[in-house]
Scaffold this active site. Structure first.
Site, PDB file in Angstrom:
ATOM      1  N   GLN A   1      -7.727   0.942   4.188  1.00 18.78           N
ATOM      2  CA  GLN A   1      -8.536   0.520   5.328  1.00 18.78           C
ATOM      3  C   GLN A   1     -10.005   0.295   4.966  1.00 18.78           C
ATOM      4  O   GLN A   1     -10.729  -0.336   5.731  1.00 18.78           O
ATOM      5  CB  GLN A   1      -8.454   1.552   6.462  1.00 18.78           C
ATOM      6  CG  GLN A   1      -7.109   1.605   7.151  1.00 18.78           C
ATOM      7  CD  GLN A   1      -6.765   0.321   7.898  1.00 18.78           C
ATOM      8  OE1 GLN A   1      -7.638  -0.510   8.192  1.00 18.78           O
ATOM      9  NE2 GLN A   1      -5.504   0.148   8.222  1.00 18.78           N
TER      10      GLN A   1
ATOM     11  N   THR B   1       9.847  -8.508 -11.517  1.00 22.91           N
ATOM     12  CA  THR B   1       9.210  -9.788 -11.840  1.00 22.91           C
ATOM     13  C   THR B   1       7.996 -10.015 -10.934  1.00 22.91           C
ATOM     14  O   THR B   1       8.091  -9.838  -9.722  1.00 22.91           O
ATOM     15  CB  THR B   1      10.229 -10.930 -11.673  1.00 22.91           C
ATOM     16  OG1 THR B   1      11.335 -10.633 -12.529  1.00 22.91           O
ATOM     17  CG2 THR B   1       9.636 -12.275 -12.037  1.00 22.91           C
TER      18      THR B   1
ATOM     19  N   CYS C   1       6.037   4.581  19.952  1.00 21.04           N
ATOM     20  CA  CYS C   1       6.772   4.590  21.217  1.00 21.04           C
ATOM     21  C   CYS C   1       8.229   4.925  20.926  1.00 21.04           C
ATOM     22  O   CYS C   1       8.956   4.151  20.338  1.00 21.04           O
ATOM     23  CB  CYS C   1       6.651   3.230  21.879  1.00 21.04           C
ATOM     24  SG  CYS C   1       6.845   3.346  23.648  1.00 21.04           S
TER      25      CYS C   1
ATOM     26  N   HIS D   1      -2.674  -7.222   2.792  1.00 24.42           N
ATOM     27  CA  HIS D   1      -2.611  -7.813   4.139  1.00 24.42           C
ATOM     28  C   HIS D   1      -3.700  -7.317   5.080  1.00 24.42           C
ATOM     29  O   HIS D   1      -3.834  -7.820   6.199  1.00 24.42           O
ATOM     30  CB  HIS D   1      -1.205  -7.682   4.748  1.00 24.42           C
ATOM     31  CG  HIS D   1      -0.798  -6.321   5.216  1.00 24.42           C
ATOM     32  ND1 HIS D   1      -0.894  -5.960   6.546  1.00 24.42           N
ATOM     33  CD2 HIS D   1      -0.263  -5.269   4.575  1.00 24.42           C
ATOM     34  CE1 HIS D   1      -0.416  -4.723   6.681  1.00 24.42           C
ATOM     35  NE2 HIS D   1      -0.028  -4.285   5.498  1.00 24.42           N
TER      36      HIS D   1
ATOM     37  N   SER E   1      -4.096  -2.606  -0.094  1.00 25.37           N
ATOM     38  CA  SER E   1      -3.034  -3.455   0.440  1.00 25.37           C
ATOM     39  C   SER E   1      -3.629  -4.805   0.819  1.00 25.37           C
ATOM     40  O   SER E   1      -4.646  -4.863   1.526  1.00 25.37           O
ATOM     41  CB  SER E   1      -2.419  -2.792   1.682  1.00 25.37           C
ATOM     42  OG  SER E   1      -1.478  -3.659   2.258  1.00 25.37           O
TER      43      SER E   1
ATOM     44  N   GLY F   1       0.827  -1.206   0.000  1.00 26.51           N
ATOM     45  CA  GLY F   1       0.000   0.000   0.000  1.00 26.51           C
ATOM     46  C   GLY F   1       0.861   1.257   0.000  1.00 26.51           C
ATOM     47  O   GLY F   1       0.518   2.259  -0.645  1.00 26.51           O
ATOM     48  N   THR F   2       1.972   1.212   0.699  1.00 25.47           N
ATOM     49  CA  THR F   2       2.877   2.362   0.760  1.00 25.47           C
ATOM     50  C   THR F   2       3.375   2.706  -0.638  1.00 25.47           C
ATOM     51  O   THR F   2       3.372   3.874  -1.036  1.00 25.47           O
ATOM     52  CB  THR F   2       4.069   2.036   1.691  1.00 25.47           C
ATOM     53  OG1 THR F   2       3.543   1.742   2.991  1.00 25.47           O
ATOM     54  CG2 THR F   2       5.053   3.182   1.777  1.00 25.47           C
TER      55      THR F   2
ATOM     56  N   ASN G   1      -7.281   5.064   9.349  1.00 19.87           N
ATOM     57  CA  ASN G   1      -6.865   3.820   9.997  1.00 19.87           C
ATOM     58  C   ASN G   1      -7.017   3.848  11.511  1.00 19.87           C
ATOM     59  O   ASN G   1      -7.193   2.821  12.134  1.00 19.87           O
ATOM     60  CB  ASN G   1      -5.413   3.486   9.619  1.00 19.87           C
ATOM     61  CG  ASN G   1      -4.503   4.681   9.631  1.00 19.87           C
ATOM     62  OD1 ASN G   1      -4.770   5.682   8.973  1.00 19.87           O
ATOM     63  ND2 ASN G   1      -3.430   4.601  10.379  1.00 19.87           N
TER      64      ASN G   1
HETATM   65  N1  PLP Z   1      -2.505   3.334   4.169  1.00 16.32           N
HETATM   66  C1  PLP Z   1      -3.183   3.037   5.274  1.00 16.32           C
HETATM   67  C2  PLP Z   1      -4.417   3.802   5.615  1.00 16.32           C
HETATM   68  C3  PLP Z   1      -2.755   2.001   6.099  1.00 16.32           C
HETATM   69  O1  PLP Z   1      -3.431   1.721   7.211  1.00 16.32           O
HETATM   70  C4  PLP Z   1      -1.588   1.291   5.744  1.00 16.32           C
HETATM   71  C5  PLP Z   1      -1.059   0.198   6.607  1.00 16.32           C
HETATM   72  O2  PLP Z   1      -1.176   0.236   7.805  1.00 16.32           O
HETATM   73  C6  PLP Z   1      -0.910   1.639   4.573  1.00 16.32           C
HETATM   74  C7  PLP Z   1      -1.404   2.672   3.805  1.00 16.32           C
HETATM   75  C8  PLP Z   1       0.351   0.951   4.145  1.00 16.32           C
HETATM   76  O3  PLP Z   1       0.102  -0.291   3.563  1.00 16.32           O
HETATM   77  P1  PLP Z   1       1.318  -1.370   3.478  1.00 16.32           P
HETATM   78  O4  PLP Z   1       1.490  -1.888   4.871  1.00 16.32           O
HETATM   79  O5  PLP Z   1       0.852  -2.403   2.525  1.00 16.32           O
HETATM   80  O6  PLP Z   1       2.515  -0.628   2.978  1.00 16.32           O
END
Ligand code: PLP
Length: 379
Positions: free
Chosen positions: A176, A234, A322, A198, A196, A69-70, A148
């Site tokens: 999210q 790939t 933290c 996961h 994302s 997602g990042t 999130n």
């Molecule tokens: N955007 C949001 C709102 C998220 O909550 C997260 C992950 O916590 C991400 C992006 C990032 O996704 P990834 O962990 O696949 O890089």
């Protein structure tokens, strides 16, 4: 273990693992190879692409697989500025995930101007500020579909329409929101949307960037011509196939999410607010993701409560980073104007399809006593 941290990550669903297994064992060919052992796996990638597209009401050719997602968020920002070099202004919200906010700050250091849309005490976006921020040189508006930490849902449909009328590109981080609420890129005409895997009961390390047909894309990674030239590297075939299976599963269970998960979340939240004194919900009651409840327990540190719950086998999160043992209050809650003490007393409970009513009752049975003990120890 009782798991209340589905906004952080989720388990791999059995049917997702099952779909992936052949590609982790026997069918390990490279999708770009010319012989059948290789290119036969390509059709499974295309099936996964179609399955993810269906979750968004998009066309398969609008789906680009990424590494996370990042990466999807970074790519959207990078692409918007690279394809419109004359536009030097971006709009983001104050509560975006660091995957967007830090990239925007990075661009700011390179001379771009960034308008940051504030939120109110209930986590609602200032839509008047947003509209006033739109300029002829705005390259991109990037506003998340759902936050999130608080679960607040933002009016992406309205925002996307407004930007479209002004010829401004729009990105939404829907990481999210996917699988929790229905997403439709025809109704909400965004140009880019991030996902994302996961968060959807598939593995970590695979994402999607939806790119509306006709929107120009400048890839972040330069290299091979995979993903029809949209993302080099790939293809991670098992993970892409896993994403497809997770998208099918999420689509099939969307209604259950909105009914059963919501009912569990509502019971948890209302019982805590009723039975434990000096507790507050962070964020408005609606519009909100059906699974998220962010609550502050006045007089204690959320971190302390997290650790006591952990000892009892219960996983929650605080949203605070933290640093050297000193919890920094969550930037999202601080952006909402909450006091540092209230922000430090926050705990996020995020439920999912694998929770049961029994999980909720076990947490409710334990929590009042733990909060009481922590408050006594602090006073
Ligand atoms: N955007 C949001 C709102 C998220 O909550 C997260 C992950 O916590 C991400 C992006 C990032 O996704 P990834 O962990 O696949 O890089």
């Amino acid at each position: 273990m009782r798991y209340f941290d589905h906004n952080a990550t989720t388990s791999i669903a059995p049917e997702v693992l099952e779909a992936m297994m052949p590609f982790l064992t026997d069918r390990w060919g490279n999708a770009s190879s010319s012989y059948r052992f290789g290119h036969a796996v390509a059709e499974h990638i295309e099936q996964a692409r179609a399955d993810v597209a269906r979750l968004l009401n998009a066309a398969p050719e609008e789906i680009v697989f990424t590494g996370c997602g990042t990466e999807s968020n970074n790519t959207a920002l990078h692409s918007a500025i690279s394809t419109q070099p004359q536009r030097r202004h971006l709009v983001v919200s104050a509560v975006e995930h660091p995957a967007t906010l830090k990239y925007a700050r990075h661009l700011e250091r390179q001379g771009y101007e960034v308008s940051v849309v504030p939120v109110d005490r209930e986590g609602r976006l200032d839509l008047v500020f947003l509209e006033r921020s739109l300029r002829p040189d705005t390259a991109l508006v990037s506003i998340m579909w759902a936050n999130n930490e608080t679960g607040m849902l933002f009016p992406i449909e309205t925002i996307a329409q407004q930007c479209r009328e002004r010829g401004i590109l729009v990105h939404t981080d829907a990481v999210q929101a996917a699988g929790k609420v229905s997403l439709d890129v025809r109704a909400a005409p965004v140009d880019f949307l991030s996902l994302s895997a996961h968060k959807l009961h598939a593995p970590k390390g695979v994402g999607v960037l939806y790119v509306r047909g006709g929107t120009r894309l400048q890839p972040l990674l330069i290299g091979g011509g995979q993903e029809h030239g949209a993302r080099a590297g790939t293809e991670n075939v098992p993970y892409l196939v896993g994403f497809g299976a997770a998208a099918r599963r999420a689509q099939a269970r969307l209604a259950e999410y909105g009914i059963r998960v919501r009912a569990m979340r509502d019971r948890l939240e209302s019982c805590i607010l009723r039975s434990i004194a000096k507790t507050h919900r962070n964020g408005a009651e609606e519009p909100r993701l059906p699974n998220t409840s962010n609550l502050s327990f006045v007089g204690i540190e959320g971190e302390g409560l997290l650790h006591r719950l952990d000892e009892a086998g219960i996983c929650v999160s605080t949203g605070s980073a933290c640093t050297a043992g000193h919890p920094e209050p969550s930037p999202v809650l601080m952006a909402m104007g909450l006091s540092p003490a209230r922000a430090r007393g926050a705990v996020r409970f995020s439920l999912g399809l694998d929770n049961t009513g029994e999980d909720v009752e076990a947490l409710l049975a334990l929590l009042p006593q733990l909060v009481h003990e922590l408050r006594r120890a602090q006073s």
